[in-house]
Design a protein around this motif. Structure first.
Motif, PDB file in Angstrom:
ATOM      1  N   SER A 178      -6.170  57.964 -44.660  1.00  0.00           N
ATOM      2  CA  SER A 178      -5.170  58.449 -45.608  1.00  0.00           C
ATOM      3  C   SER A 178      -4.335  59.600 -45.052  1.00  0.00           C
ATOM      4  O   SER A 178      -3.338  59.999 -45.654  1.00  0.00           O
ATOM      5  N   LYS A 179      -4.721  60.142 -43.907  1.00  0.00           N
ATOM      6  CA  LYS A 179      -3.945  61.223 -43.306  1.00  0.00           C
ATOM      7  C   LYS A 179      -2.598  60.729 -42.785  1.00  0.00           C
ATOM      8  O   LYS A 179      -1.703  61.524 -42.506  1.00  0.00           O
ATOM      9  N   LYS A 180      -2.469  59.423 -42.613  1.00  0.00           N
ATOM     10  CA  LYS A 180      -1.212  58.834 -42.168  1.00  0.00           C
ATOM     11  C   LYS A 180      -0.620  57.975 -43.287  1.00  0.00           C
ATOM     12  O   LYS A 180      -1.349  57.323 -44.027  1.00  0.00           O
ATOM     13  N   ARG A 181       0.687  57.988 -43.381  1.00  0.00           N
ATOM     14  CA  ARG A 181       1.359  57.109 -44.337  1.00  0.00           C
ATOM     15  C   ARG A 181       1.536  55.742 -43.693  1.00  0.00           C
ATOM     16  O   ARG A 181       2.202  55.613 -42.670  1.00  0.00           O
ATOM     17  N   MET A 182       0.935  54.735 -44.305  1.00  0.00           N
ATOM     18  CA  MET A 182       0.935  53.382 -43.745  1.00  0.00           C
ATOM     19  C   MET A 182       2.203  52.647 -44.189  1.00  0.00           C
ATOM     20  O   MET A 182       2.168  51.748 -45.035  1.00  0.00           O
ATOM     21  N   TYR A 183       3.333  53.040 -43.602  1.00  0.00           N
ATOM     22  CA  TYR A 183       4.621  52.457 -43.950  1.00  0.00           C
ATOM     23  C   TYR A 183       5.031  51.448 -42.873  1.00  0.00           C
ATOM     24  O   TYR A 183       4.931  51.744 -41.673  1.00  0.00           O
ATOM     25  N   PHE A 184       5.497  50.279 -43.323  1.00  0.00           N
ATOM     26  CA  PHE A 184       5.820  49.211 -42.386  1.00  0.00           C
ATOM     27  C   PHE A 184       7.065  48.444 -42.831  1.00  0.00           C
ATOM     28  O   PHE A 184       7.376  48.375 -44.025  1.00  0.00           O
ATOM     29  N   SER A 185       7.722  47.849 -41.860  1.00  0.00           N
ATOM     30  CA  SER A 185       8.908  47.047 -42.118  1.00  0.00           C
ATOM     31  C   SER A 185       8.579  45.563 -41.985  1.00  0.00           C
ATOM     32  O   SER A 185       7.923  45.153 -41.020  1.00  0.00           O
ATOM     33  N   CYS A 186       9.039  44.764 -42.954  1.00  0.00           N
ATOM     34  CA  CYS A 186       8.870  43.309 -42.861  1.00  0.00           C
ATOM     35  C   CYS A 186      10.211  42.633 -42.555  1.00  0.00           C
ATOM     36  O   CYS A 186      10.442  41.483 -42.930  1.00  0.00           O
ATOM     37  N   ALA A 187      11.098  43.360 -41.848  1.00  0.00           N
ATOM     38  CA  ALA A 187      12.431  42.837 -41.534  1.00  0.00           C
ATOM     39  C   ALA A 187      12.363  41.558 -40.711  1.00  0.00           C
ATOM     40  O   ALA A 187      13.170  40.641 -40.907  1.00  0.00           O
ATOM     41  N   LYS A 188      11.404  41.472 -39.802  1.00  0.00           N
ATOM     42  CA  LYS A 188      11.290  40.270 -38.969  1.00  0.00           C
ATOM     43  C   LYS A 188      10.957  39.051 -39.816  1.00  0.00           C
ATOM     44  O   LYS A 188      11.552  37.975 -39.636  1.00  0.00           O
ATOM     45  N   ALA A 189      10.014  39.197 -40.747  1.00  0.00           N
ATOM     46  CA  ALA A 189       9.653  38.071 -41.616  1.00  0.00           C
ATOM     47  C   ALA A 189      10.818  37.676 -42.506  1.00  0.00           C
ATOM     48  O   ALA A 189      11.040  36.488 -42.770  1.00  0.00           O
ATOM     49  N   LYS A 190      11.587  38.660 -42.977  1.00  0.00           N
ATOM     50  CA  LYS A 190      12.762  38.345 -43.788  1.00  0.00           C
ATOM     51  C   LYS A 190      13.786  37.578 -42.968  1.00  0.00           C
ATOM     52  O   LYS A 190      14.382  36.604 -43.431  1.00  0.00           O
ATOM     53  N   ARG A 191      13.990  38.029 -41.749  1.00  0.00           N
ATOM     54  CA  ARG A 191      15.026  37.448 -40.891  1.00  0.00           C
ATOM     55  C   ARG A 191      14.638  36.057 -40.381  1.00  0.00           C
ATOM     56  O   ARG A 191      15.453  35.128 -40.395  1.00  0.00           O
ATOM     57  N   GLU A 192      13.399  35.895 -39.923  1.00  0.00           N
ATOM     58  CA  GLU A 192      13.010  34.655 -39.259  1.00  0.00           C
ATOM     59  C   GLU A 192      12.344  33.643 -40.185  1.00  0.00           C
ATOM     60  O   GLU A 192      12.400  32.437 -39.923  1.00  0.00           O
ATOM     61  N   LEU A 193      11.704  34.120 -41.259  1.00  0.00           N
ATOM     62  CA  LEU A 193      10.968  33.212 -42.145  1.00  0.00           C
ATOM     63  C   LEU A 193      11.641  33.009 -43.493  1.00  0.00           C
ATOM     64  O   LEU A 193      11.277  32.087 -44.228  1.00  0.00           O
ATOM     65  N   GLY A 194      12.594  33.882 -43.841  1.00  0.00           N
ATOM     66  CA  GLY A 194      13.171  33.829 -45.178  1.00  0.00           C
ATOM     67  C   GLY A 194      12.291  34.482 -46.217  1.00  0.00           C
ATOM     68  O   GLY A 194      12.399  34.190 -47.422  1.00  0.00           O
ATOM     69  N   TYR A 195      11.418  35.396 -45.793  1.00  0.00           N
ATOM     70  CA  TYR A 195      10.503  36.096 -46.684  1.00  0.00           C
ATOM     71  C   TYR A 195      11.297  37.021 -47.605  1.00  0.00           C
ATOM     72  O   TYR A 195      12.175  37.759 -47.159  1.00  0.00           O
ATOM     73  N   ALA A 196      11.007  36.978 -48.909  1.00  0.00           N
ATOM     74  CA  ALA A 196      11.765  37.763 -49.891  1.00  0.00           C
ATOM     75  C   ALA A 196      10.813  38.347 -50.934  1.00  0.00           C
ATOM     76  O   ALA A 196      10.650  37.786 -52.022  1.00  0.00           O
ATOM     77  N   PRO A 197      10.167  39.490 -50.637  1.00  0.00           N
ATOM     78  CA  PRO A 197       9.210  40.065 -51.585  1.00  0.00           C
ATOM     79  C   PRO A 197       9.873  40.666 -52.804  1.00  0.00           C
ATOM     80  O   PRO A 197      11.000  41.155 -52.741  1.00  0.00           O
ATOM     81  N   ARG A 198       9.175  40.628 -53.926  1.00  0.00           N
ATOM     82  CA  ARG A 198       9.650  41.249 -55.168  1.00  0.00           C
ATOM     83  C   ARG A 198       9.357  42.750 -55.131  1.00  0.00           C
ATOM     84  O   ARG A 198       8.595  43.224 -54.290  1.00  0.00           O
ATOM     85  N   PRO A 199       9.931  43.532 -56.044  1.00  0.00           N
ATOM     86  CA  PRO A 199       9.664  44.973 -56.075  1.00  0.00           C
ATOM     87  C   PRO A 199       8.183  45.278 -56.286  1.00  0.00           C
ATOM     88  O   PRO A 199       7.462  44.542 -56.965  1.00  0.00           O
ATOM     89  N   ALA A 200       7.737  46.386 -55.711  1.00  0.00           N
ATOM     90  CA  ALA A 200       6.328  46.772 -55.813  1.00  0.00           C
ATOM     91  C   ALA A 200       5.896  46.998 -57.255  1.00  0.00           C
ATOM     92  O   ALA A 200       4.737  46.749 -57.604  1.00  0.00           O
TER      93      ALA A 200
END
Length: 330
Positions: free
Chosen positions: A291-313
């Motif tokens: 928890s000392k680190k913020r586990m923030y990540f980008s799913c831009a590759k999945a959006k671009r190559e797979l058409g991944y489109a997640p809904r709001p958290a």
């Protein structure tokens, strides 16, 4: 035309059951690998064949993959504390290697392996990590992260030898059917019940579990062999997550932020107590270190190559709170 046959491991669990439901909706014929005494509430009523097997039993894996067109390997030992840590490596590393090797030998056309963002690097400048962020095993905190890191390495080695593998790295799935629940599910449950008066400064990438399942199907359909894809959602601090849950439930959001150093002794005591009781601790040293680190990540590759489109958290949190409430967890 005969539907494709897919084996799903871990289908009795949180993410695995969502993957199984998504594949059924897409017309797959399903086999579900399950240990003999597993809790199967998450797959009750599904039109699927349960195959008894275990990741630590290679012969059972060979039988399970025979005749399959696809394998979705979702199963993992995700405990952040275990009396015998070797069990995590046996299931996550040795089991994944054995399953992917068996599927390749059986002629399975495509294998989707569920890894985790836990094995990815986190940039020191605070920007989100992605599939290319540099990382080594020395960066892995605790046995769970180390076992998943080594498991993905083993799977990537098999992919380099010709196994038809696509890797997905889910972030933090939240939503319905978290029956155990997962560590993050416990946070959502406790916050919704008003049992979380304080928090530490950390952050997660929050994704709806059904979007994570959709990401698995997209990886099967469109993913490039040997590649990995982050399937996630929105980056949120724990303060923001708790404030959103408070808004959903009509409760007051917690205001007390505790330093990590103040919480660590509690985790050490909880783990020591667990060695006598055999029950999982309410907090673990590994959790506090992570928890000392913020586990923030980008799913831009999945959006671009797979058409991944997640809904709001927020939608994921709303569905999780509703499910916990409807099923008596609150």
């Amino acid at each position: 035309m005969k539907p494709p046959i897919a084996l799903v491991t871990g289908a009795t669990g949180f993410v695995g059951s969502a993957v199984a439901r998504r594949l059924l909706a897409d017309g797959f014929e399903l086999r579900l690998l399950s240990r003999k005494n597993s809790d199967r509430r998450n797959v009750d009523g599904l039109d699927a064949t349960v195959v008894v097997g275990d990741l630590t039993d290679p012969a059972s894996l060979q039988r399970a993959v025979e005749g399959c067109d696809a394998v979705f390997h979702v199963a993992a030992d995700y405990r952040l504390w275990a009396p015998n840590p070797d069990e995590l490596y046996q299931a996550n590393v040795d089991g994944s290697r054995a399953l992917v090797a068996a599927a390749h030998a059986a002629g399975v056309a495509r294998i989707v392996y569920t890894s985790s963002v836990a094995v990815l690097g986190i940039p020191k400048n605070g920007t989100p990590g992605d599939e290319r962020t540099p990382v080594t095993i020395a960066d892995m905190v605790g046995h769970y992260k180390r076992s998943k890191f080594l498991a993905e390495e083993a799977v990537r080695d098999l992919a380099a030898q010709g196994a038809p593998v696509v890797i997905v790295n889910p972030s933090t799935p939240i939503g319905p059917r978290d029956v155990k629940p997962t560590p993050t599910g416990r946070v959502v449950r406790d916050a919704a019940a008003g049992r979380m008066p304080a928090f530490v400064d950390t952050g997660l990438n929050v994704a709806h579990v059904d979007d994570v399942a959709e990401g698995h199907l997209l990886a099967y359909r469109k993913g490039k062999l040997g590649e990995r894809y982050v399937v996630g959602g929105d980056d949120m601090s724990l303060r923001e997550i708790l404030a959103t849950i408070a808004d959903i439930t009509g409760r007051r959001a917690p205001k007390i932020q505790l330093p990590h150093a103040a919480v660590m002794p509690v985790a050490y005591f909880a783990e020591a107590l667990s060695r006598f009781t055999g029950r999982a601790p309410v907090a673990t040293v590994e959790e506090i270190r992570m928890s000392k680190k913020r586990m923030y990540f980008s799913c831009a590759k999945a959006k671009r190559e797979l058409g991944y489109a997640p809904r709001p958290a927020r939608a994921a949190l709303e569905d999780a709170v509703r499910w916990f409430r409807d099923n008596g967890y609150l």
